[in-house]
Design a protein around this motif. Structure first.
Motif, PDB file in Angstrom:
ATOM      1  N   UNK A  66      61.818  12.924  18.192  1.00 25.36           N
ATOM      2  CA  UNK A  66      60.923  13.985  17.749  1.00 25.36           C
ATOM      3  C   UNK A  66      59.516  13.745  18.306  1.00 25.36           C
ATOM      4  N   UNK A  67      58.718  14.807  18.410  1.00 24.91           N
ATOM      5  CA  UNK A  67      57.357  14.700  18.933  1.00 24.91           C
ATOM      6  C   UNK A  67      56.398  15.429  17.986  1.00 24.91           C
ATOM      7  N   UNK A  68      55.169  14.948  17.910  1.00 23.04           N
ATOM      8  CA  UNK A  68      54.199  15.464  16.946  1.00 23.04           C
ATOM      9  C   UNK A  68      53.477  16.678  17.521  1.00 23.04           C
ATOM     10  N   UNK A  69      53.383  17.743  16.714  1.00 19.92           N
ATOM     11  CA  UNK A  69      52.602  18.925  17.069  1.00 19.92           C
ATOM     12  C   UNK A  69      51.172  18.814  16.560  1.00 19.92           C
ATOM     13  N   UNK A  70      50.989  18.331  15.327  1.00 16.27           N
ATOM     14  CA  UNK A  70      49.666  18.211  14.725  1.00 16.27           C
ATOM     15  C   UNK A  70      49.606  17.000  13.812  1.00 16.27           C
ATOM     16  N   UNK A  71      48.490  16.283  13.883  1.00 12.65           N
ATOM     17  CA  UNK A  71      48.165  15.208  12.947  1.00 12.65           C
ATOM     18  C   UNK A  71      47.057  15.683  12.007  1.00 12.65           C
ATOM     19  N   UNK A  72      47.123  15.271  10.755  1.00 12.54           N
ATOM     20  CA  UNK A  72      46.025  15.438   9.810  1.00 12.54           C
ATOM     21  C   UNK A  72      45.566  14.062   9.346  1.00 12.54           C
ATOM     22  N   UNK A  73      44.273  13.970   9.024  1.00 14.79           N
ATOM     23  CA  UNK A  73      43.717  12.712   8.526  1.00 14.79           C
ATOM     24  C   UNK A  73      42.776  13.029   7.370  1.00 14.79           C
ATOM     25  N   UNK A  74      42.536  12.050   6.504  1.00 19.81           N
ATOM     26  CA  UNK A  74      41.577  12.244   5.417  1.00 19.81           C
ATOM     27  C   UNK A  74      40.158  12.273   5.982  1.00 19.81           C
ATOM     28  N   UNK A  75      39.350  13.182   5.455  1.00 23.36           N
ATOM     29  CA  UNK A  75      37.965  13.306   5.909  1.00 23.36           C
ATOM     30  C   UNK A  75      37.254  11.956   5.800  1.00 23.36           C
ATOM     31  N   UNK A  76      36.598  11.554   6.875  1.00 23.98           N
ATOM     32  CA  UNK A  76      35.893  10.279   6.896  1.00 23.98           C
ATOM     33  C   UNK A  76      36.773   9.087   7.169  1.00 23.98           C
ATOM     34  N   UNK A 131      43.785   1.982  -2.276  1.00 24.29           N
ATOM     35  CA  UNK A 131      42.741   2.639  -3.064  1.00 24.29           C
ATOM     36  C   UNK A 131      41.908   3.601  -2.218  1.00 24.29           C
ATOM     37  N   UNK A 132      41.626   3.235  -0.978  1.00 23.08           N
ATOM     38  CA  UNK A 132      40.836   4.124  -0.128  1.00 23.08           C
ATOM     39  C   UNK A 132      41.620   5.394   0.203  1.00 23.08           C
ATOM     40  N   UNK A 133      42.925   5.240   0.453  1.00 17.92           N
ATOM     41  CA  UNK A 133      43.763   6.413   0.706  1.00 17.92           C
ATOM     42  C   UNK A 133      43.820   7.298  -0.546  1.00 17.92           C
ATOM     43  N   UNK A 134      43.861   6.690  -1.727  1.00 19.47           N
ATOM     44  CA  UNK A 134      43.848   7.462  -2.968  1.00 19.47           C
ATOM     45  C   UNK A 134      42.570   8.300  -3.066  1.00 19.47           C
ATOM     46  N   UNK A 135      41.434   7.700  -2.725  1.00 20.54           N
ATOM     47  CA  UNK A 135      40.173   8.454  -2.762  1.00 20.54           C
ATOM     48  C   UNK A 135      40.238   9.647  -1.799  1.00 20.54           C
ATOM     49  N   UNK A 136      40.821   9.434  -0.613  1.00 22.76           N
ATOM     50  CA  UNK A 136      40.957  10.525   0.333  1.00 22.76           C
ATOM     51  C   UNK A 136      41.843  11.637  -0.179  1.00 22.76           C
ATOM     52  N   UNK A 137      42.936  11.259  -0.866  1.00 24.54           N
ATOM     53  CA  UNK A 137      43.841  12.249  -1.433  1.00 24.54           C
ATOM     54  C   UNK A 137      43.165  13.055  -2.527  1.00 24.54           C
ATOM     55  N   UNK A 138      42.415  12.392  -3.381  1.00 24.57           N
ATOM     56  CA  UNK A 138      41.746  13.091  -4.487  1.00 24.57           C
ATOM     57  C   UNK A 138      40.719  14.088  -3.976  1.00 24.57           C
ATOM     58  N   UNK A 139      40.110  13.796  -2.816  1.00 24.47           N
ATOM     59  CA  UNK A 139      39.132  14.719  -2.244  1.00 24.47           C
ATOM     60  C   UNK A 139      39.774  15.977  -1.695  1.00 24.47           C
ATOM     61  N   UNK A 140      41.063  15.880  -1.310  1.00 20.18           N
ATOM     62  CA  UNK A 140      41.728  17.013  -0.669  1.00 20.18           C
ATOM     63  C   UNK A 140      41.750  18.237  -1.594  1.00 20.18           C
ATOM     64  N   UNK A 141      42.118  18.025  -2.860  1.00 19.84           N
ATOM     65  CA  UNK A 141      42.250  19.147  -3.788  1.00 19.84           C
ATOM     66  C   UNK A 141      40.940  19.878  -4.010  1.00 19.84           C
ATOM     67  N   UNK A 142      39.797  19.200  -3.775  1.00 17.75           N
ATOM     68  CA  UNK A 142      38.484  19.806  -4.002  1.00 17.75           C
ATOM     69  C   UNK A 142      37.856  20.352  -2.710  1.00 17.75           C
ATOM     70  N   UNK A 143      38.564  20.177  -1.584  1.00 21.72           N
ATOM     71  CA  UNK A 143      37.936  20.485  -0.290  1.00 21.72           C
ATOM     72  C   UNK A 143      38.325  21.859   0.209  1.00 21.72           C
TER      73      UNK A 143
END
Length: 377
Positions: free
Chosen positions: A204-214, A365-377
């Protein structure tokens, strides 16, 4: 307008990788699968599952006391297999091999063996387990179901292009007829390892990557992944992987004829008492017109139409993950779709977060902070 901020600015993912980032494909994969074949579930109530399936737009291709097979109108294997079980759970996906000999190559590379599938399906399979513990089949020579009468798309007058003259537009409020299985999305605590496993073993090959802001320098946390068919276009994603605190099914998607089929079919589902999770809208990654529903067992399923098709020449796009970036237009993303509405699913995910932070995996923990920001972004 002064002070106006376009929340979609920079989210359309045409920008590619920078030096040193994940290339989105393996140099020399073991095989290159052709497509998804089907998805497998266990549920205690096959009759209830079939009732929803028919309202959603599937046709029953086979049913026994212990198994339900559901299909779309396209020829091929069933889209969904549901076996009777004590509790509802997702078992895993099956991918279609491009050539039967690919199974021998894959079996040799993974220290496994091809085994026959049940007679109701025909053919053979190599059964694997990905790094997150999900069972993955790669199948070949399965029975080919003939095509069924499809739901015809509407004839549209587009701008000044008049194709419908002296005729009205009256789409029936009936179930949208599912054409085929499009993709499945799963969450994993071992995102990078699981991603590389699919790219290396299934091609398989990737079409799009997403990353947490920052957190781009820490690498992506979601990928939309397509089949590599060379110059032949494939769906923008056949599989999507996202990092999270638990290993679980997120949703699966099924193509219908057009927007009218999707919308009128949604009205039929709503009037039948089923729960819309989110929709109708149009995604950014993949561009699909979407409509999400919950089945009686709580599984999230999607009607989609008008999705992107990419050949193998396109390189991955990169974009930040945000709630507003999940759609170009449509209603705001719901708490139910994000899995944060009060209920059993959000409680399970909260428990999983606590467990994940204690374990050695990619969800820290840092990934958790990034996830929590997603719902508010």
């Amino acid at each position: 307008m002064s002070g106006h901020h376009d929340v979609h600015s920079g989210l359309h993912s045409e920008s590619g990788a920078v030096a040193g980032e994940h290339p989105g494909r393996a140099r020399n994969p073991v095989v290159k699968v052709l497509d998804l074949a089907w998805l497998e579930f266990e549920k205690p109530d096959l009759d209830g599952a079939e009732t929803f399936a028919h309202a959603f737009g599937f046709t029953t291709s086979s049913k026994s006391a212990d198994e339900l097979q559901l299909r779309g109108t396209d020829p091929g294997a069933p889209c969904v297999l549901i076996r009777r079980g004590e509790r509802s759970r997702f078992i895993g996906p099956a991918f279609k091999a491009a050539e039967p000999t690919d199974l021998l190559r894959l079996a040799d590379a993974t220290d496994s063996s091809p085994v026959p599938l049940p007679e109701s399906l025909g053919g053979v399979t190599v059964n694997l387990v990905d790094p997150s513990g999900l069972r993955v089949r790669v199948v070949a020579e399965t029975h080919e179901l003939p095509a069924l009468q499809p739901q015809q798309p509407q004839v549209y007058n587009l701008g000044h292009e008049a194709l419908r003259i002296n005729a009205t537009q009256r789409p029936a409020r009936v179930p949208a007829r599912v054409q085929r299985l499009g993709h499945v999305v799963v969450q994993t605590t071992k995102y990078r390892e699981t991603l590389d496993w699919y790219l290396q073993n299934l091609g398989l090959i990737v079409s799009d990557f997403l990353y947490y802001a920052g957190q781009r320098k820490r690498g992506p946390i979601m990928s939309f992944i397509r089949c590599d068919r060379g110059s032949v276009p494939a769906d923008h994603h056949t599989l999507a992987l996202t990092l999270g605190p638990s290993n679980r099914y997120v949703h699966s998607a099924y193509q219908v004829a057009d927007l009218d089929a999707l919308a009128a079919g949604g009205e039929y589902l709503r009037e039948s008492g089923f729960q819309r999770s989110w929709g109708i809208g149009r995604h950014i990654q993949g561009s699909q017109i979407f409509d999400y529903w919950r089945d009686p067992d709580g599984f999230l399923v999607e009607h989609f139409s008008d999705g992107d098709l990419f050949d193998s020449s396109l390189e991955p796009g990169w974009a930040p993950m945000t709630a507003s970036g999940l759609s170009q237009w449509g209603p705001p993303v719901t708490k139910d779709f994000l899995g944060i509405a009060p209920g059993s699913e959000s409680l399970r995910e909260l428990r999983a977060i606590a467990d994940a932070l204690l374990d050695s995996n990619e969800f820290d923990l840092r990934r958790l902070r990034g996830l929590l920001k997603v719902a508010k972004s």
